[in-house]
Design a protein around this motif. Structure first.
Motif, mmCIF file in Angstrom:
data_model
loop_
_atom_site.group_PDB
_atom_site.id
_atom_site.type_symbol
_atom_site.label_atom_id
_atom_site.label_comp_id
_atom_site.label_asym_id
_atom_site.label_seq_id
_atom_site.Cartn_x
_atom_site.Cartn_y
_atom_site.Cartn_z
ATOM 1 N N GLY A 404 13.691 37.824 42.009
ATOM 2 C CA GLY A 404 13.107 37.331 40.750
ATOM 3 C C GLY A 404 12.352 36.040 40.968
ATOM 4 O O GLY A 404 11.213 35.880 40.523
ATOM 5 N N ASP A 408 8.401 35.037 40.359
ATOM 6 C CA ASP A 408 8.077 33.846 39.559
ATOM 7 C C ASP A 408 7.088 32.961 40.304
ATOM 8 O O ASP A 408 6.082 32.506 39.768
ATOM 9 C CB ASP A 408 9.350 33.029 39.278
ATOM 10 N N ALA A 461 9.013 42.614 37.551
ATOM 11 C CA ALA A 461 10.137 41.918 38.170
ATOM 12 C C ALA A 461 10.785 40.949 37.194
ATOM 13 O O ALA A 461 11.996 40.735 37.205
ATOM 14 C CB ALA A 461 9.655 41.144 39.401
ATOM 15 N N ARG A 462 9.974 40.412 36.326
ATOM 16 C CA ARG A 462 10.516 39.448 35.388
ATOM 17 C C ARG A 462 11.412 40.157 34.357
ATOM 18 O O ARG A 462 12.460 39.656 33.994
ATOM 19 C CB ARG A 462 9.361 38.724 34.678
ATOM 20 N N PRO A 465 14.366 43.117 36.933
ATOM 21 C CA PRO A 465 14.499 42.631 38.310
ATOM 22 C C PRO A 465 15.274 43.591 39.211
ATOM 23 O O PRO A 465 15.327 43.382 40.425
ATOM 24 C CB PRO A 465 15.244 41.289 38.136
#
Lengths: 492, 256
Positions: A404, A408, A461-462, A465
């Protein structure tokens, strides 16, 4: 009718006697016979060199009018002649005839020994004569006109006339060597000497004026200053000067400065001359002259203010002469002859370098000022500079392995980078916006797609995840690298 | 095995450098011995032999201010003021600030002036002499090069700084005032480098045309500095310091 110096004055030989004669030929002396003649005489037939003698030239005129008479002109080789004075005029009886006599006289001096000849002398003038043998004609005569006028003016005619005198022989003796005193300097004649030393009381350093007057008959030109023999230690003397000269006297002045204080004697003054009348040398001596030399006032007053001497040497002359300075003892720096710095290549190139520097400075200034003023350009430049850092940051996140966090990071880096690159605020950086911009700029579609994919993966992914594995993250990293690399290499 | 050629190269290079250095040293030693021999002759008063010894160094295309100075002294002592001034001028090109040289030069010039008049330089030339007479031609080149560098520096600074840009006209004026006369002096030296000459013969007739029968325009005395303008079969056209032009015979002058 005798009118020797008629209306006309005596004319100097240099000026032409004006002819008033109607006839061109001049009247001959013989024609006049003893009516007009001229003589020359000297007072001495035997003289010494430089001895004064008197030359007399007499013009005899009987019963004749003569005017415009010139001064006598005569041969005087070997003689020094002064100018004639105003002639004497007097009556005189010669050969039973009465004459008007015009007498010219002047002192002359032989300047060399030997048998010399003076003259003959020549005088020019104009004679006014009556027409003696003319018969008066009637007014009906052929030449009536002329005669009328001739009669009217009394029948006188003027003729130019040149008279010549006899010559005179003179024996000139050299001045004898025998008995010549040491002080003899060439004076001939008979002289007296008067000497005055003024003032007789002086202060040290002041001058005494020696006034020497020579008087007498003779050739005054030959008289030189009387001699004075002074002791150089006692007196300082200056050259005598002639202050006054007349026909029979000459005055000399000489300055003498005593060097010592106290009573002193100015030594004798001597004048030697050759006296032709006694045929011997004579010496006149005058003096000595006592004077008193007082203490100098200047000196005394100076002593009052003068500080005591501290043994300082009196100032001596430092420079005695001038010559060239001596040769150099060492060869010194040698250089190849005729080679100069400005001819060297490197020196010329050195002169061009500043121009390049100036060009560089100009470019640098343009760049920095654009960075300052053009924000999008500045951000673009910043983006490029950050591109490498960005990739490294992503790689670091990758090695940390946190799925994660990795995405980011990827998102942040891309947002940052693309925001700078396209001059967008952070919130505006989305997949759609970027894709649209890239399309506008004709970017590679494959890369655009990759970028859109990366954004999609980040979103995924945010929010989910779970489906992230290391294989995927590596793939994403490679894509990010590829995309940034591509964007850095194309022109946007 | 592979290192050997490298070693040979290095070795031969060292040997070559050593030979060069040694030969230079030997040459220097030769010059110094000739110079000392010249000085010895001078001390004895044998000026002709001294000149001969000094001449050995000049023959090898090597110059030194001191050398020219000594030769000038020899000619002066021989009574040849024209050549003395010629060598002093040559020395002046290498060491214009040498006090001994200046003193002797002026003394020789005053001797020559007593013989006959020397042409006076115009005022501008005199002023340039006062300002830059103490610099060699290399010194002038460095001076001008520095002024050029300074000019560029000032321009560069003014590109970056607004304050400097305001001061720029003054800075430029100062640099121009400093550099322009130097440039004029440099230009004059360059022009005279190959063409300035000293009259070495006595009372030379400068004629209107390059023939023996031509009318004499003026006379130049030995020691006068002239500039050659033209040349024609044994004759040189010269310009005297006061600007007069005339033709003189080639053997009556020598280039500095």
């Amino acid at each position: 009718m005798v009118d020797v110096l008629g209306e006309g004055s005596v004319v100097r030989p240099s000026s032409q006697a004006p002819s008033q004669a109607p006839y061109t030929q001049s009247q001959n002396q013989s024609d006049l016979g003893d009516k007009a003649y001229m003589t020359m005489e000297v007072d001495k037939k035997t003289v010494f060199v430089n001895e004064s003698m008197t030359l007399k030239i007499k013009l005899y005129v009987h019963n004749l009018s003569m005017r415009d008479i010139t001064y006598p002109d005569f041969n005087h080789e070997g003689f020094s002649v002064t100018e004639f004075g105003k002639p004497d005029q007097k009556p005189e009886v010669q050969h039973g005839m009465s004459y008007e006599v015009l007498e010219f006289s002047a002192p002359i001096f032989p300047v060399k020994p030997g048998d010399l000849k003076i003259g003959p002398a020549e005088i020019k003038g104009t004679v006014i004569a009556q027409m003696a043998n003319r018969v008066k004609r009637s007014i009906f005569d052929e030449d009536a006109d002329q005669d009328v006028f001739s009669d009217f003016f009394g029948g006188f005619q003027s003729f130019p006339l040149t008279l010549t005198s006899n010559a005179v022989d003179v024996k000139v003796l050299p001045i004898p060597d025998a008995g010549k005193p040491d002080t003899y300097q060439g004076a001939v004649g008979t002289y007296s000497l008067d000497v005055q030393a003024q003032p007789s009381k002086i202060k040290l350093g002041d001058p005494v004026n020696l006034k020497m007057t020579v008087k007498g008959s003779g050739n005054i030109n030959t008289v030189t200053a009387p001699l004075i023999s002074v002791n150089e230690d006692e007196f300082k003397t200056y050259e005598p000067q002639v202050t006054k000269q007349e026909n029979d006297s000459k005055t000399f002045e000489q300055v003498i400065i005593p060097k010592k204080q106290g009573p002193a004697l100015i030594p004798k003054v001597a004048l030697s001359y050759f006296d032709p009348s006694s045929r011997s040398y004579k010496t006149i001596e005058k003096g000595p002259f006592p004077i008193e030399v007082l203490k100098s006032e200047v000196d005394q007053s100076m002593k009052v203010v003068e500080t005591p001497k501290t043994g300082a040497e009196p100032e001596t002359q430092e420079v005695f002469g001038r010559d060239i300075i001596y040769i150099k003892s060492s060869l010194g720096r040698t250089v190849p002859a005729g080679k100069y710095l400005f001819q060297k290549g490197w020196f010329i190139i050195l002169q061009i370098i500043p121009v390049f520097m100036l060009g560089l400075a100009f470019v640098a200034e343009r760049y920095t000022s654009r960075l300052r003023t053009d924000i999008s350009y500045a951000r673009g430049v910043r983006a490029s500079r950050k591109a490498r850092q960005s990739v490294q940051k992503v790689q670091r996140a990758l090695s940390q392995g946190a799925g994660g966090k990795f995405y980011d990071n990827v998102f942040k880096v891309l947002q940052d980078y693309l925001g700078d690159k396209f001059n967008l605020p952070p919130g505006a950086v989305t997949a759609d916006v970027i894709a649209g911009l890239l399309k506008e700029k004709n970017a590679d579609e494959l890369v655009t797609k990759k970028l859109v994919d990366i954004f999609a993966e980040c979103d995924m992914a945010r929010y989910a995840p779970a489906g992230i594995d290391s294989q995927k993250t590596r793939q994403t990293f490679e894509s990010v690298k590829e995309v940034i690399d591509y964007l850095e290499h194309i022109r946007i | 095995m592979r290192k050997k050629p490298c070693f040979i190269w290095t070795g031969s290079f060292i040997v070559a450098a050593a030979v060069c250095a040694l030969s230079a040293y030997a040459l220097d030693a030769e010059f110094i011995s000739a110079f000392d021999a010249g000085n010895k002759y001078y001390e004895k008063g044998d000026y002709a032999s001294a000149i001969k010894e000094y001449g050995k160094i000049i023959g090898r295309d090597t110059a030194s201010g001191n050398l020219y100075y000594n030769i000038g002294n020899c000619y002066f002592k021989k009574g040849d003021i024209g050549h003395a001034l010629l060598y002093y001028e040559r020395a002046k090109r290498l060491m214009p600030q040498d006090a001994d040289l200046r003193s002797n030069y002026e003394f020789a010039l005053s001797q020559e002036k007593a013989q006959g008049q020397m042409a006076e330089k115009p005022l501008t030339a005199k002023a340039l002499d006062i300002l830059f007479g103490g610099l060699t031609i290399d010194g002038l080149a460095i001076y001008l090069s520095s002024a050029w560098g300074l000019l560029i520096f000032c321009l560069s600074v003014s590109i970056f700084s607004r304050g400097a840009r305001r001061l720029m006209p003054y800075a430029l004026a100062v640099i121009v005032i400093m550099a322009l006369p130097a440039a004029a002096a440099f230009q004059d030296r360059l022009a005279g480098l190959e063409r300035d000459a000293i009259i070495t013969a006595k009372a030379v007739d400068a004629k209107f045309e390059p023939f023996d029968s031509a009318t004499t325009y003026f006379q130049v005395n030995q020691g006068n500095l002239v500039r050659e303008i033209d040349e024609k079969e044994g004759w040189r056209k010269i310009r005297r310091a006061d600007g007069k032009l005339g033709w003189v015979k080639s053997d009556s002058l020598e280039k500095i």
